[in-house]
Enzyme design. Structure first.
Site, PDB file in Angstrom:
ATOM      1  NE  ARG A 110     -15.342 -15.555  35.977  1.00  0.00           N
ATOM      2  CZ  ARG A 110     -16.610 -15.388  35.583  1.00  0.00           C
ATOM      3  NH1 ARG A 110     -16.958 -14.275  34.959  1.00  0.00           N
ATOM      4  NH2 ARG A 110     -17.515 -16.320  35.786  1.00  0.00           N
TER       5      ARG A 110
ATOM      6  CD  GLU B 202     -31.334 -21.939  38.141  1.00  0.00           C
ATOM      7  OE1 GLU B 202     -30.330 -21.216  38.109  1.00  0.00           O
ATOM      8  OE2 GLU B 202     -32.239 -21.843  38.984  1.00  0.00           O
TER       9      GLU B 202
END
Ligand code: AMP
Length: 172
Positions: A61, A98
């Site tokens: 993006r 994560e």
């Protein structure tokens, strides 16, 4: 005001890509030609006169906002891509997710000594991706002028992970 207009348009998608994440979907901004144009003009105004020689967009993006911004600034555009996508000689940097790690790459001839680079992505979360992008750019001898984002998730304190100036239009 740009921030209010963007907040109106940006859509929250709960539990994407996994449970507990509220995904900030910027596709309605792209779908609105006037708003998209205004966002690029708004960013171009901020960086005009700052001697930006290249805009580095982070896949994917960051490409959407970075390419029109580079054109508006008369700067070159550098794609920073996920590992395995760039064809030529490249450098890579890894960062923590994560669970596990991710790696991004940049062509070795994308920047040179003396370049002043603006890094752009749609959203700043923990800052790991943008930090890795800055490392690649500086590793090739160029300066990072600033990291710019359309959206910043303030509560994740991503800007603390970045050792450069940070600008975001919208804050949550
Ligand atoms: P980070 O490295 O944690 O700053 O993550 C930034 C990257 O992950 C950007 O390329 C974002 O597009 C994407 N990202 C992370 N969190 C979100 C979110 N809540 N909504 C949309 N994109 C996100």
């Amino acid at each position: 005001m740009m921030e209010a207009r963007l907040k109106e348009a940006i859509r929250d998608v709960p539990d994407f890509p996994k449970k507990g994440i509220i995904f900030k979907d910027i596709t309605p901004v792209l779908a609105d030609c006037n708003m998209f144009k205004d966002v690029i003009a708004f960013l171009a105004e901020r960086y005009a006169g700052k001697k930006i020689t290249a805009v580095a967009g982070i896949e994917s993006r960051g490409f959407l906002f970075g390419t029109p911004l580079a054109l508006a600034l008369g700067a070159s555009f550098i794609p920073i891509r996920k590992k395995g996508k760039l064809p030529y000689t490249k450098v890579e940097a890894s960062y923590e997710l994560e669970y596990g790690t991710a790696t991004i790459e940049m062509h070795t001839d994308a920047v040179k000594n003396g370049d002043t680079v603006l890094v752009i992505d749609d959203l700043l979360a923990t800052g790991g991706t943008a930090k890795a992008a800055c490392d690649l750019i500086r590793g090739q001898g160029a300066d990072v002028a600033e990291c710019a984002f359309v959206v910043e998730l303030d509560f994740l304190k991503g800007r603390d992970a970045l050792d450069c100036d940070v600008y975001s239009i919208v804050h949550y």
